[in-house]
Scaffold this motif. Structure first.
Motif, mmCIF file in Angstrom:
data_model
loop_
_atom_site.group_PDB
_atom_site.id
_atom_site.type_symbol
_atom_site.label_atom_id
_atom_site.label_comp_id
_atom_site.label_asym_id
_atom_site.label_seq_id
_atom_site.Cartn_x
_atom_site.Cartn_y
_atom_site.Cartn_z
ATOM 1 N N THR A 175 0.690 -0.901 0.232
ATOM 2 C CA THR A 175 -0.234 0.161 0.188
ATOM 3 C C THR A 175 0.688 1.267 0.181
ATOM 4 O OG1 THR A 175 -1.662 -1.076 1.377
ATOM 5 C CG2 THR A 175 -2.271 1.381 1.329
ATOM 6 N N MET A 176 0.721 2.613 -1.126
ATOM 7 C CA MET A 176 1.320 3.356 -1.063
ATOM 8 C C MET A 176 0.587 4.806 -1.821
ATOM 9 S SD MET A 176 4.590 1.599 -3.139
ATOM 10 C CE MET A 176 5.451 3.303 -3.200
ATOM 11 N N ASN A 177 1.009 5.933 -1.568
ATOM 12 C CA ASN A 177 0.396 7.010 -2.171
ATOM 13 C C ASN A 177 -0.007 6.427 -3.720
ATOM 14 O OD1 ASN A 177 -0.298 8.653 -0.521
ATOM 15 N ND2 ASN A 177 1.856 9.959 -0.216
ATOM 16 N N ALA B 163 3.856 6.085 -5.755
ATOM 17 C CA ALA B 163 3.942 4.654 -6.677
ATOM 18 C C ALA B 163 4.401 4.283 -7.824
ATOM 19 C CB ALA B 163 2.564 3.880 -6.845
ATOM 20 N N LYS B 164 3.653 5.643 -8.635
ATOM 21 C CA LYS B 164 3.847 6.118 -10.423
ATOM 22 C C LYS B 164 4.979 5.402 -10.487
ATOM 23 C CE LYS B 164 0.078 8.880 -11.293
ATOM 24 N NZ LYS B 164 -0.272 10.363 -10.470
ATOM 25 N N ASP C 221 5.529 -0.944 -11.684
ATOM 26 C CA ASP C 221 5.777 -1.409 -12.951
ATOM 27 C C ASP C 221 7.352 -2.184 -11.955
ATOM 28 O OD1 ASP C 221 3.805 -0.589 -14.328
ATOM 29 O OD2 ASP C 221 5.754 0.870 -15.889
ATOM 30 N N GLN C 222 8.014 -1.555 -11.674
ATOM 31 C CA GLN C 222 8.757 -2.571 -10.644
ATOM 32 C C GLN C 222 8.471 -3.415 -10.063
ATOM 33 O OE1 GLN C 222 11.019 0.900 -10.324
ATOM 34 N NE2 GLN C 222 12.810 -0.216 -10.645
ATOM 35 N N ILE C 223 7.821 -3.400 -9.136
ATOM 36 C CA ILE C 223 6.836 -4.219 -7.798
ATOM 37 C C ILE C 223 6.116 -4.904 -8.957
ATOM 38 C CG2 ILE C 223 5.048 -3.707 -6.437
ATOM 39 C CD1 ILE C 223 6.405 -0.870 -5.512
ATOM 40 N N LYS C 224 5.032 -4.840 -9.704
ATOM 41 C CA LYS C 224 4.263 -6.006 -10.454
ATOM 42 C C LYS C 224 4.971 -6.610 -10.709
ATOM 43 C CE LYS C 224 -0.211 -4.029 -12.486
ATOM 44 N NZ LYS C 224 -0.234 -3.480 -13.173
ATOM 45 N N LYS C 225 6.166 -6.922 -11.555
ATOM 46 C CA LYS C 225 7.511 -7.426 -11.926
ATOM 47 C C LYS C 225 7.365 -8.532 -10.790
ATOM 48 C CE LYS C 225 8.798 -5.194 -15.981
ATOM 49 N NZ LYS C 225 10.383 -3.627 -16.174
ATOM 50 N N LEU C 226 8.138 -8.639 -9.741
ATOM 51 C CA LEU C 226 8.041 -8.862 -9.066
ATOM 52 C C LEU C 226 7.276 -10.038 -8.251
ATOM 53 C CD1 LEU C 226 10.643 -6.182 -6.194
ATOM 54 C CD2 LEU C 226 10.883 -8.673 -8.064
ATOM 55 N N PHE C 227 5.490 -9.875 -8.729
ATOM 56 C CA PHE C 227 5.047 -10.414 -8.516
ATOM 57 C C PHE C 227 4.343 -12.020 -9.340
ATOM 58 C CE2 PHE C 227 3.393 -6.604 -5.692
ATOM 59 C CZ PHE C 227 3.160 -7.517 -4.555
ATOM 60 N N GLY D 167 10.307 1.117 0.676
ATOM 61 C CA GLY D 167 10.089 2.156 1.328
ATOM 62 C C GLY D 167 10.907 3.314 0.784
ATOM 63 N N LYS D 168 12.007 3.546 -0.170
ATOM 64 C CA LYS D 168 12.488 4.367 -0.397
ATOM 65 C C LYS D 168 11.572 4.895 -1.353
ATOM 66 C CE LYS D 168 15.597 4.137 -4.642
ATOM 67 N NZ LYS D 168 16.008 3.685 -5.625
ATOM 68 N N HIS D 169 10.800 4.364 -2.447
ATOM 69 C CA HIS D 169 9.909 5.292 -3.318
ATOM 70 C C HIS D 169 8.590 6.218 -2.091
ATOM 71 C CE1 HIS D 169 12.019 4.429 -6.799
ATOM 72 N NE2 HIS D 169 11.852 2.979 -6.615
ATOM 73 N N SER D 170 8.029 5.641 -1.180
ATOM 74 C CA SER D 170 7.088 6.604 -0.293
ATOM 75 C C SER D 170 7.944 6.838 0.609
ATOM 76 C CB SER D 170 6.350 5.349 0.172
ATOM 77 O OG SER D 170 6.718 4.596 1.391
ATOM 78 N N ARG D 171 9.163 6.690 1.068
ATOM 79 C CA ARG D 171 9.823 7.449 2.096
ATOM 80 C C ARG D 171 9.610 7.065 3.639
ATOM 81 N NH1 ARG D 171 8.544 10.791 -1.700
ATOM 82 N NH2 ARG D 171 6.936 11.601 -1.137
#
Length: 146
Positions: free
Chosen positions: A75-77, A81-82, A86-92, A123-127
């Motif tokens: 879950t993130m803003n 997430a923009k 795509d990187q996240i979805k590739k790991l699923f 963590g990195k992208h949502s600070r």
């Protein structure tokens, strides 16, 4: 018992792995026998999880073994997430639900080895404001008796 304290590292091991042919967990007796055949002994100074992971690696040489997939929820803003969606979805491996309405939320199955990478990316992208959590494991046939 066979002299190996099966209750201890086998519980995590038997719930972390399945027989890829049957998609069912192995009975403890089979894992116990494979441990004996591989001359694996329990080390009380190591954590059960660490030993289970080491034992799984060894047992893969003698019996077909596959790690159970983790069900992960992220879950993130939307604005955060923009940058990494795509990187996240590739790991699923598969996605159960995806919601892009106001907040980005995705639930799906992933390899256990991808969790750390997903958590670091979120963590990195949502600070530090996003969440990456394990909400379960894939549904596995529960016919084996433990």
């Amino acid at each position: 018992s066979s002299g190996i304290n099966a209750e201890w590292p086998l519980r995590p091991g038997s719930t972390m792995c399945i027989n890829p042919t049957t998609q069912r967990p192995y009975p403890v007796s089979i894992v116990e026998q494979a441990m004996k055949d591989a001359h694996v002994s329990v080390k009380p100074t190591k954590s059960a999880k660490q030993q289970a992971l080491e034992i799984i690696t060894l047992l893969k040489e003698s019996i077909p073994l596959e790690r159970v997939k983790m069900k992960i929820k992220i879950t993130m803003n939307m604005s955060d997430a923009k940058k990494c969606r795509d990187q996240i979805k590739k790991l699923f491996l598969s996605i159960e639900t995806e919601d892009n309405d106001g907040q980005f939320q995705i639930v799906g199955l992933s390899e256990p080895g991808h969790y750390k990478q997903l958590a670091e990316m979120v963590g990195k992208h949502s600070r530090g404001k996003g969440m990456c959590e394990v909400v379960g494991v894939e549904d596995v046939a529960e016919s084996a008796v433990f």
